[in-house]
Structure formats: structure tokens, C-alpha cells
Motif scaffolding. Structure first.
Motif, PDB file in Angstrom:
ATOM      1  N   THR C  37       0.853  -1.240   0.005  1.00 45.61           N
ATOM      2  CA  THR C  37       0.015   0.033   0.091  1.00 45.61           C
ATOM      3  C   THR C  37       0.803   1.465   0.050  1.00 45.61           C
ATOM      4  O   THR C  37       0.298   2.325   0.009  1.00 45.61           O
ATOM      5  CB  THR C  37      -0.752   0.100   1.261  1.00 45.61           C
ATOM      6  N   VAL C  38       2.063   1.263  -0.163  1.00 45.71           N
ATOM      7  CA  VAL C  38       3.142   2.524  -0.219  1.00 45.71           C
ATOM      8  C   VAL C  38       2.692   3.389  -1.325  1.00 45.71           C
ATOM      9  O   VAL C  38       2.371   2.835  -2.392  1.00 45.71           O
ATOM     10  CB  VAL C  38       4.422   1.931  -0.111  1.00 45.71           C
ATOM     11  N   SER C  39       2.798   4.495  -1.023  1.00 40.14           N
ATOM     12  CA  SER C  39       2.375   5.422  -2.113  1.00 40.14           C
ATOM     13  C   SER C  39       3.602   6.036  -2.650  1.00 40.14           C
ATOM     14  O   SER C  39       3.579   6.650  -3.761  1.00 40.14           O
ATOM     15  CB  SER C  39       1.750   6.650  -1.582  1.00 40.14           C
ATOM     16  N   VAL C  87      -4.002  -7.533   0.469  1.00 40.71           N
ATOM     17  CA  VAL C  87      -3.673  -6.470   1.729  1.00 40.71           C
ATOM     18  C   VAL C  87      -4.278  -7.407   3.007  1.00 40.71           C
ATOM     19  O   VAL C  87      -3.818  -7.643   3.945  1.00 40.71           O
ATOM     20  CB  VAL C  87      -4.233  -5.407   1.619  1.00 40.71           C
ATOM     21  N   ARG C 144      -4.697   9.418   8.648  1.00 35.87           N
ATOM     22  CA  ARG C 144      -5.919   9.680   7.731  1.00 35.87           C
ATOM     23  C   ARG C 144      -6.895   8.905   7.778  1.00 35.87           C
ATOM     24  O   ARG C 144      -6.832   7.604   8.114  1.00 35.87           O
ATOM     25  CB  ARG C 144      -5.369   9.575   6.113  1.00 35.87           C
ATOM     26  N   LEU C 148      -6.501   8.217  -0.720  1.00 34.61           N
ATOM     27  CA  LEU C 148      -6.945   7.885  -2.097  1.00 34.61           C
ATOM     28  C   LEU C 148      -8.233   6.960  -2.202  1.00 34.61           C
ATOM     29  O   LEU C 148      -8.289   6.226  -3.030  1.00 34.61           O
ATOM     30  CB  LEU C 148      -5.878   7.637  -3.024  1.00 34.61           C
ATOM     31  N   GLY C 149      -8.989   7.039  -1.042  1.00 34.23           N
ATOM     32  CA  GLY C 149     -10.118   6.094  -1.003  1.00 34.23           C
ATOM     33  C   GLY C 149      -9.997   4.812  -0.215  1.00 34.23           C
ATOM     34  O   GLY C 149     -11.142   4.135   0.186  1.00 34.23           O
ATOM     35  N   GLU C 150      -8.863   4.461   0.050  1.00 32.10           N
ATOM     36  CA  GLU C 150      -8.541   3.276   0.906  1.00 32.10           C
ATOM     37  C   GLU C 150      -8.707   3.474   2.338  1.00 32.10           C
ATOM     38  O   GLU C 150      -7.847   4.394   2.632  1.00 32.10           O
ATOM     39  CB  GLU C 150      -6.888   2.535   0.210  1.00 32.10           C
TER      40      GLU C 150
END
Lengths: 290, 290, 290, 290, 290, 290
Positions: C37-39, C87, C144, C148-150
Motif C-alpha cells: 500500500t505504499v504511495s 492486503v 488519515r 485515495l479512497g483506501e
């Protein structure tokens, strides 16, 4: 070393077993660590130092020519001390050094630096040998009239050579990148061969026989797999084996000047480009020093 | 750019001379920076950006096709904004973007990301062209039913394509790695060629003539010497010269979709993989945009 | 090793002198090599392996605690085998492994992987110790509601912890980056200290005395000068000397779980981040194993 | 694992699916992480570890031999624990380990380390098989009598082998670098082939048929484009495709010992040398384990 | 964007949330990717691009100033297109761009490139604000009259500024390297502080209050531990924490121009220098845009 | 250069403005490129060359001592030519070179190489100055009786020095790693200070006043943030600013020998370790040459 030259260089150079006497040498190495006009990735100024460092990992003996550096007379004068950022003055200095070496009847073997350094070298060779031929190994045409408005640029160097060399005397080999008009010009006025080097050069031997030849090698003529450490790598080049074989052919030519340009150590993390370059220099030394 | 697409992308893309108008473009580039299911070395999410950056070192003109990007109409929409770590939603987004481009009668040319991104792209192409053929250049079979229990994975993508494509319509070329059963399956249900690409593809031209073809290239089909910057490099691949020549052949096919995946800049210290990828994209653009 | 755990791991781990018996160990190391999940920059899946490799360059003895790993009982179970790209299933596996270790009355010391792996670890610790406190060392708030919606993301992990932990039980130290609203939330509902770690932690000792504490360290709490090898380095962090001193303080706490996350070897060319991480693990082992 | 051997190794090794039982294994891998006598760039001591790590990116199945590692019995004993800087004692240890494996009727497959490690390995094989042949793939002759006064050196290893092997029993393939006298010696007393490997080896098959053969591969026989991560890369080598094909030929020989040396991970930024080395090991395992 | 400026730039820039309207912006970012006169390690031309790429890893909100980029008006115009190798023409272009921005009553925030780019920027600021002060953060004096004969050089830039600025108006902070005579000159004619920055700047606040100030930051004022990616790193610099705190102080000054120079991505393998530079730019934007 | 010494070195060295006459020099630099006994990461043999290359980026003038290299007499003899892999012979050569320099009443300033090179240097200094004191800056104790059975090792060097130096004459500063028994021994027989260097050294000045002092600096006394390029980096070290300040203090001591060891360029991708090392050498030259 000759006084005039000694004042211009840092005197640190020593390619492998380079002898200690300029006077006896038939071939004289010097570095021209200039990279001011490159448009993509800079760093070729460290090329000469990296090539000399890498030479320590090489043997003096070559299986390709069955000959050793110990059998020939050459001298490594070190790197020219050039003014940073001043293109015209730097080219002037490079030309002056070449003139000294050529004036002494020796062959300059110059390590770049960017490709523009070939301009003063070829000019001086042309002054001494008016019927000079230039063989140009490169991935790129380098035939633009100007580059973003500049007439002196690594991308225009061969056009500048055309300005004085005379039609039909410039041979581009291995080329695979450039604007469409460069290819038209190269084919019309010079000889231009796409992608390949070894066979075309062999085919040219009769035509070049006896004529004074300046030989300029942009390392990017070699595929990036074999020589990643350069400013504008272009996939689709020749192999390291082919470039080594090409060097052997120089024995059959009357080489009056030679340069190897565009080695950029910072893009060469494994050091293989410098090692290949050192091998090319060894082979060139063995082939052109008679 | 079309509103529906514009909302999905970051709009930062610009491959070389990419025109400014989506409407006139025949081919539309976009990036799909997803790399969530890779099993070995991640980092392909930075592939599209690296390829665009590298494109600045390229000429618009190609000697291979004697044609320039300035002569064709294409548009670079930038990268899709994808939800990190959510595989199904990301694939959905990619499919949606492809549907828009295909719906406008244009050809999507997509930059990966990992190979799984090809799944929604091929699904959408199949929806529009039910008799679709898929040509798959890769070092790996990617035909597992599942990978560590997962059905959606870079290692299962071509199996998922088989689920809907129909027998005999999938052509694997250049393959040299995978479990034994993948090779059995690939040979039984599809066409599968070991190691080689250029000649087998030439031989397939009559069979593929006229049919709508989706062309997917995993950069690791190329040997690591020429393209080290990828997640699972496999020694024994084709050369950069061969992949470039392969691209030229696309002129003779009816390409309706294209992707280039698995470029991982972090394993590409000299930048040569991204430079080769940019060259592949240039050649693909020139060959498929009619 | 216990059968249930043995089936889940690769069994390759061996941090320095790690003993051979799970049964006698008071602290159990395992790796959670997940980075889906890293951005920004991925690659933390190779963190556990790099930390173990680096541990070979360390002494067992610590001057900071005047104690040696040979004096304590710990066991290194190796890395969990996790499904790539899935995930929820991966988090489930991580939680299951933690439950086994905690159920045996041992302390899990987990090597990440991305920060999201802390979620199931803290959940399991909370199940066993309902009055759990969590001390969170990080450059980023990670608070957060979604990213981005996750909802499950490295950037939301501490918000997810808040969902079940209860107000006032989460202590953020060293924080220097995040959206403004995260800071508001962190200050209102939890304890949040900007930039500093050592002194604030000392000040908290009375408050935390006796309570079961889960300690989670994102390596990026340390300044990039000392720990460049991480996904989202943030200038302005604490020094390596400070983090080592912080570890010593853990002796005075009742630590029931510990993790060190976000070490990304591919951005650590000199290997110093992995070496520092190994030192942090040694110090943590010495401090929490009683 | 046999007690005598178990005491000498770190037991950390695990090449891909390596089985757990020494007793059943026909081929036994161990690492000899010694690099004390190298003259240019050190670091091969990390070779064995890098090769094992890279093996995780490989499939067990080989398309080249249509066979899988799961079908054969081999065991990976890990790395020998060697005294740093003590050349004679380290060679002694390596010889002792080889003697154990050979004494058990098994084939040692050893990962270097520098090339000097082949000396005790070949000595022990020679003790067991007095009519031993040695096939030597390398860029360098390694036939110096001494190197800067030292008789035990990576540059003298094959000369030391000549001391006991008997004339005509040593086959040098792929050689392209060395002092002139080495080539004279190699040609006079042994078999020596310049640059090429595959065809010459095929031609030797009748001569070698049935005889016990020790096969030693210096990774630098491969061109630096395919294997940059080595101490003294030499341009002009064979391709990765050729070395893989060469491994397949080993099926037709009676291999009694094998080593792969001179992989230096620190000069291998993209990891491709280790990946190629792992592939060579897989192919060797499949070909020599009968 | 204003037409005159739009013609000069590549328009690719986008630092974080940079707005889309030049007209409303109070601060205007542009890049000046020139690195022709550097004497040691080149490559700062890629600085602006690297800083923008790194900005994607940053939050808009700053804890140091409790303010977000979303609250201020700025515009990123992209990089100037400069003629390679032509120093005087490039400086002319940079000056022209600055004149446009200053003429519109906006503050130029310029990303280098080498330090010489500050010369035309300060000249233009001086034209608009004749009582201009210049604050100069750097490891080096840059006060030579000429460098290897060249008057326009990264090593002479502050001497050239002295030529027109007037005595006592130039403040050198953080300096720790240069020829002895530079220190004499700097102390005699300007203000010069060794090594330290934060406290000396605080002490200068009353003196600078209200005056128009141009602020130029050479990234090498920061210690190489925190910012290795620069041409001539000098041990002994300030920390990243200090430079960030320094930026906050700019709120109290009347900044009319700002530049950050000498970021060289190729010497920044972990990317931390670009990340720090992006943070400095964010802080500067927040502090100077009122 | 003296004949005896000239025969032993490669003569390539030139640290900055190093004079050309050995005879007039008060301090004589030479390199000892030996790294055979290192246990973790090798490569310090390239340390001397990297330090000299980096010196070209330095000024001759030091702000810390307000003095320039042009004011003092020193000579750089280049690197010793050492037999690869032969520990005892190499140490012998190093001792012999030191004896020549010391015999001429000059101070040897030696560049390593691994720490074991200090042994013959200190032995020779002790022979000339029987009441010698040794100040030892290091992260590691280096006091083992043997290391994996070897008595001559980088990890035993200070124990070997204790063998002849006499109790209470060895001062360990900055130490933070080693086996517990080393710390006991160091404290009992010598002076040993944990972690800190500057203040403890200042406190020792009265005790050391007038006595002949050999000063040996292992670069890893500095924190890896400032000096990553070394074999066994240990977090928690001193800053580059502190080591530079320490060098200034040498002015107040009677230094009769100095070495700087364990710089390993291959782990120094940004080059900052070599640059710091060059600065340390400059400061040492200025402080000890009287």
C-alpha cells in the motif's frame, strides 16, 4: 616532456606502462576533460581519469594483435588544464596541444571529454595533412548546423568538420540516431553507414589506403549493454567484441590522429565502460604506433 | 482531453513531441503505475515517469522506419491516479481508461507498471474486438492458475486472459522461464515459442493478417544485459536490436492495443532500460499509428 | 518451533546469535515483508532480510545497556510467507502469527515491511491486553481516515488503531509531517509531540509505568542522514544516537509487542540504514526481554 | 548433515528447493567466501550469499534441459567459516570440506570466492580421481608462476594446478587476457582456446568421454555486459545464452567437481550477475546430478 | 502564463499543488538548468526536475510554519530552455525571465543549476530595488576575481555581485571553504560569518528589517550528511533542521527574490538531497509569499 | 625521493599541492592499500586513491587553523606496492617504509587500507621513540587476542600494540562496539572513553604534553551519516565537525606518526567519505607539520 606542452597539462596521466620520455614516443596520449556543451547527461570530464584508472586492471599484452604495449613507444602527458565553461578558449587550448604533438611528427591519441573536442584536433591534423580523411564512429550524426542556436556543440561537431574538410572525405559508421536531414546531408556529401561498422570499414580499406586518416570514436557507437557510461546511450549499437576487432584494422591504415570521447564515469556504476575504453585505447595504441 | 479521462489522470505526461490535442490523436499514451502484486523486486510504478524522462534524450526521427513522430498524431494523457494497494479497484480504473480510448476509436498505448495491468486492457480490447488476438512477448509464461493463492497476480495474468480469449488466440514469444505445467498448457492451448521472437513473429504474419491484435511487451523479454531495470530479469533474452526490429513489423499488423510493462527504474542505475523502453515506445508509435 | 507458526514462515531467519529453541525464547522475532500500500517508493519487503544480513556486522554486546544478546532468550522465526498484493489476507496472516506468539506468553518483535503491518499486531496485542498503550515513533502522522479512497494504507494505520484503542492511549512522538487535520486529531484524541522523542518519552515514563505497551518504530523518525533507506524520508528527524538511547529506556516499560518498519534496502546504497536498524533491534531485544 | 562438515559451515545456505538431507544428496553445494589474494577489486566473499538470494527469483524448472530441481537430489550446506586473511589455512579448510563430500561419493558444487579456492578443490578431486581432467572457463590465463612474488594467488591458480595434474589434462576455454608467456605455456602444455567456449567444448566431448572431469567457471568468461559484477571484467566475452548452453553439455560428461567463482555483488548494482550465476548453478545442478 | 515568459520555458514544471494561473501568483518558480562552469562534479542541470519529482513525497502543510501551500498563491513556470555551453547567452535568458517576473511585481523563486545563475537574478532584482541586500548561504566564498582565467564562474559569482551591489550589502553565512584572500575580502567589504547560519541571521534581523532582500542558498551550506547530492560537498555544514528553521525566519524579512542552487541528483543515490531541497522550497514559498 | 623508498612505491600520489622534494618535507604521506584481513566488507585498498582524488575538490587553506598547505613542507610518495594476500610480508613492507621516513626525522602520515596497517607503523615509531603514546580513535575496540584463530587481524591490531607498548600508554577514544571483555581489558590496562572524543582528548592534553604521540584514526569513529564508506559502520559516532576540530588540537601535541584507515570507496556512492577523509588529512598535515 616538451616545455610548451608540459605547461598545459597536469602531468598526472599514466596509462599502463606509458614510458617516461616524450621525445622517444611515437604516440602521445593526452586528456581533454571538457563537457560544457552536452545537452543530456554531463560528466565526461572525468572520462580520462577513469580510463587511466581502469587501465590498471588490463594486461599490456593483446591476444587480438599478439603484441604488447611494452614493444611500442608511447607517452601519456596527462590531462589538459582547461578553463571551465569557456568553450572557445578550451577548444583553442586543445588545438594548441595537438599542434605541438603533430608538429613533432607524433600521433595524438586524445581522451575526451565530449565530442566537440574532436573539432580542434581534426583542424590541426588537417593543417598538417591537407588531404586528410576522417573516419567517425558514433551512434549520432552530429551534423546539425546549430543546436538550440549554438554552432559549437557536441551535436554539431561533424558539421563544423565538413566546413573545412572537403566533400567525400568524412566517413560516418555505426550511426543510428539523428534528425532526418542529417542523414540526407551525410549521405549526399559524405559516406554514411547505418548501424554497422566492421564490414563497412573493411570495405573501405582500399579507398583509404595510404591516405592520412583521423579516427574519432564516440563510445556510444557501442551498445549501452557494453558501454552504459555515456551521455546519450542509444540502444542498437555494436558489441564490445566488434569495436575491439575494428581497432585491429587500424594497423592497415595510416592513422595520424585518434580520439575516444564521451565516456561518462558517473553513469558507469560497474566500471565496465571505462574498462572497455581502456581496452580500446590499448588496442588503438598497438595498431597505430608503428 | 476528454473530460471523463482527464479526471482520471495526473496530466503530467509528455512523451517527446506529444501533441496537445486528444481529439486528433490516433494513439493515446497513458501510464498505469501499479506494482502491488509483484513477488520479487517492486518499483515498476516509477516506470512511466522514467520512460518519459528518457524520451528527452531521443530523436523524433527513426532510422528503422524512416519516419518521425512529427508525422503522426498521438497524445500523452499522463499517468492514471490509482488507489495504492487495492488491486481490483486499480484494475477497474485501468479498464475504464482503456474503454474511453477504445470507444473513441483510438489505440491505447499503455506504460506499466506490472504485467497484471494488461488484464483489463486486453479485456476492454476484447469487448470491442471479439476476435482479438494477443501477442505476448515475455521471459515468463505468466500462466499460473494462482500464485500463492492469489488469482490476480503478475504471474497469472495470461491465464486470466485465457479465461475469456478463446483457444489458439494467444501467442507467447521469447518465453524462457516458468513452471513445467505452464509450458505444457501454453503449448496445448496457445502458441508458445521458446526464447526467440523475431523469426517466429515473421512466420505468424500470414496467420495474423487483418485480425485485431493486442500486443503486450514485458521488457524482460529482452536480455538483462540490455534491460537490467526490471523486477525479475532472466538471462538468455533477445537483444535490443531484435526488439527494435520487432517493433517495425507491427506496421504489417492491425494493432488495436499495446502495452510495455515491468520497467523498474530503481534497478536501472545507468538509465539504459528506460532509454531502451522509450525507443521501443517511439518505434511502436510510428508502427501502429496509421 | 511451534507447528502452527512453523507452517507460516520461511524459517530462514537468524538474527545474530538467535537461539534454536522457540520454546525457551521470551521474545520472538519474525518478518512481515509486505509493502503493497505504499504511495511513494516501495521495497520494504526486503527490509527483514537486509536487517538480518547487517546483524552479522554487529557485536552481541551493547555498551549502551552493558549487556549481551548471549544473556537473553530470543528466537528468530524467519519471514512470514505472505500473498503478494492481497492486503486483507496478508494482514490476517500477520495477526495470526502474532496471536500465536502472544498466546504463548512471549513478546513479538516484528520486522517490516510497511507500517500497515502494525495494525494486526496491535489488534492482537490489544486482544490480550485490553488496557494497551501504543507508543508510535514516526515522521508521519498516519492518521488519515482514508488515502485515495483506501481505508487500509500505510498512511491510515494509526487511524485504524484509534478505531479500537480508546482515547488517550496512543502516543505519537517525533512527528513532523502530515495534513493539518491529522495534527488536530492527534492532539485532541491522543498525545502528539512534534519532532522530539527522547525527552518526551522520559517525561511519559510515570504515566506509562506498569501498563502494557506496544512500541512501534517507523525508521523514518530518524533523520535521512542517518537512515536514508526508507520510502518517504523526511528531513529534520532525530539522530541515530537518540534512537539508540530511546531503546534503552524501554527497560523501564512493560513492552508486550514491538515492531520496526519501513526499512527499504534499495534506497540504502551504503547499507547504513540496515545497520542502524539491526542495532535498534539488538537494543530493543536487550531492553524488552526480561 | 555429516558432523565433520556441519562443524565447518554456517548452515545458512539454501539454494532454491535444496533438500534437507545431506545423506541422500548426490551433489553438495557449499560456499567458499574467500577473497584475500585478489589484485584489483575485492568483494567476492559475498558472492555465495548473493547467488542464493538471487535463486529465489528463479524457477526450479529449466527449459534448457526440460528438467526441474525437484527431480534431483542435492543439498546446500551453507558457507564455510574461513579465517580472514590467512590464505594457507583457508585453502586447507576448503580442501578438507571437499574431501568429506568426495569421500562420501558425492559431487561438490562450490560457490566462490576468488579463483584460488579452486586449487584445494581440484587437489582433492585429483586425489580421488588420479586421471582427472580439468576444464577451465575464464577470461584470464591464471598461469603465472607467481604474482608480485606470491605463489598462491588468483592469478597463479592454474599454474599450481599444472604442478600436479600432468601434461595435457588442463583445458582453458574462452581465454582472452594474460601475459604473452601464459599463452605460450598454455598452448604448449595444455589445451588453450581463445575467446570461444561452446564449439570448442563440443569438439572435446569425444576426448573427455568417460574421464572424471572437474569443471571450474570464472564468471568473467562471460562478457561484462551480461556479468558486470566481478573483480576484473574483460570486454569481449561470451553471452549469457552461450554459458547456459554450455551447462547443458555437462550432461554428457562425467563431472566429479564443479565451481563457479569471482561473483562480486558490490559491482553488480542491478543484481544481474548474481541472477545469471544462480541460473548457471541451477543448470549445472541439473546437468551433473545423475 | 504571460506570453513573453511562456515562450522561454518548457512548461513542464509543477511543484506540488502549484496553481494554474500565473496572473494571480505572488511567487513564481522557474528552473535554470545550467551547469557549464562547474569545476568539480557537474550535473546540477537535473536539479530542478529532481526537486519537483521529490515534491510529490511531501505534504502541503508545514508544521514549522503551521501553514499550507494551499493557502498561498504561487505558480511554477517550468524550466528555462537554455543554450548548452553558451554561458553569456544563458545568463541573459535567466535575467530576462527574472525581469518579467519582477516587472509584474512578483517574487522569483529560482531552482538551479549552478551558482552562477544567481548573478543575473540578483542583477535584475538590483535594477528594481537599488537598495537591495543579498544574503548568501554557502559553504564556499565564491569571491574569486577569476577562476582559471574566467570571470564568469560558479567560483566568482559573489565577486561579480560585489561589482555592482555596493559595500556592506552582501551577507555571507555558513562559509567554511575558500582561499584565504576571499575571507579577507569578505570580511573587509561585506559581512562574513564562518560555519554558523541560524544565530547570525537572527542577529541581523534588525539591520535587514524592511530592506529588500535577495536570498540565495547554495545547498552545500548544509552538511554532506544531510545533502550529499551536490558538486563540491564540504564537511562541517549545518543540519537539515537548521536550514528548515532558517527558512521560517524569512517571514520576518522583505524577500524580493530567492534561489536554491547546486542540487546534483546524480550524486544523490538515496534521493535525500532532492527531498530536503523540496522541503526548503516549500518552507521558502510559505515564508516569502505574503 | 630517497632511493630506498622510491623503489617501494608506485609514485602516483599527489595530495593537493604536495611538493616535489622528499628531502625538504617534514611530513611524508604514503598509502598502504592492504585489506586482506577484514571480516565484513572489503575494499579499503582503494582508499588512498579515493582520498587523493577527492583532495582536488578541496581548498589548500583551512578556516579552522587559518593556515594553508602552501605554508608547510610535505611530500606525497604515493602508494606502497604490496603483495596481495600475504599479510606478514605486507606488514613488513609497511614497517620498512615507515622506518625510512622516521629515520630521516620526518613524520609518516599513512593512508589505509585496513586498520592492521597501523601495527608496523606504531612498532617502528616505538623503536625510535621508546616512550611513545598511542591515541586511538575508533568505533571498535580492536583488542581481541585473536579473531577466528588469527592473531594478525584488523580486529586484534590494538592488542598486538599492547604486546609491546607498555601499560597505560594506549588511549582509546570514541569507542562504541566490541566484546565485553575488550572493554574490561581496555579500561584496566589502557585509557578507554566511550563514544566521545573531543572533550576527553582536551582533558588528556596535560598528560600527553611533550610526549611522542602516534595518532591513529579509524574513519568509523565518525558516524555513518557523515562517513558511510567504511567496512563496518557503527551508528552513534561523532560528527564530521567534531573530527575536524579534533585535528586542530594536534597542534598542541608532539605527533610523530599519523594514520587514517578504513576508508572504503565502494560503499561511498556520493563520495562524501573520501571528501571528509581528504579534509581530515589536510587538517592533520597543517596541525602536525611544524
Amino acid at each position: 616532456m616538451k616545455q610548451a606542452l608540459a605547461k598545459m597539462v597536469d602531468g598526472r596521466g599514466r596509462f599502463l606502462v606509458s614510458g617516461q620520455e616524450y621525445e622517444k614516443a611515437k604516440t602521445v596520449i593526452f586528456g581533454a576533460p571538457m563537457d560544457y556543451t552536452v545537452s543530456f547527461r554531463a560528466g565526461t570530464r572525468f572520462g580520462p581519469a577513469a580510463i587511466r584508472d581502469a587501465s590498471e586492471g588490463l594486461e599490456e599484452y593483446s591476444i587480438y594483435q599478439d603484441k604488447s604495449l611494452e614493444e611500442i613507444d608511447f607517452f601519456d602527458a596527462g590531462d589538459l588544464i582547461l578553463p571551465f565553461g569557456n568553450v572557445t578558449k578550451a577548444l583553442e587550448q586543445i588545438g594548441k596541444a595537438a599542434a605541438i604533438v603533430l608538429g613533432d611528427g607524433k600521433i595524438p591519441l586524445v581522451l575526451g571529454g565530449e565530442h566537440l573536442i574532436s573539432l580542434p584536433l581534426i583542424q590541426e591534423a588537417h593543417r598538417v595533412y591537407p588531404d586528410l580523411r576522417v573516419v567517425h564512429l558514433d551512434a549520432h550524426t552530429d551534423l546539425r548546423e546549430d543546436y538550440l542556436g549554438e554552432q559549437l556543440s557536441h551535436a554539431t561537431v561533424m558539421r563544423r568538420v565538413m566546413d573545412f574538410l572537403g566533400e567525400g572525405r568524412l566517413y560516418h559508421l555505426g550511426i543510428r540516431s539523428g534528425p532526418a536531414e542529417d542523414f540526407r546531408l551525410g549521405r549526399e556529401k559524405n559516406h554514411l553507414v547505418l548501424e554497422r561498422v566492421l564490414e563497412p570499414l573493411r570495405a573501405l580499406l582500399p579507398e583509404l589506403a595510404g591516405a592520412p586518416v583521423y579516427f574519432t570514436v564516440d563510445i556510444d557507437v557501442v551498445d549501452p549493454a557494453f558501454a552504459p557510461g555515456t551521455g546519450t546511450p542509444e540502444a542498437g549499437g555494436i558489441s564490445s567484441r566488434e569495436i575491439i576487432e575494428v581497432m585491429g584494422i587500424l594497423q592497415q591504415l595510416n592513422i595520424v590522429g585518434f580520439d575516444l570521447v564521451e565516456v561518462a564515469p558517473v553513469y558507469d556504476p560497474s566500471g565496465c565502460t571505462a574498462l572497455l575504453a581502456a581496452k580500446i585505447v590499448r588496442e588503438a595504441l598497438l595498431a597505430i604506433t608503428k
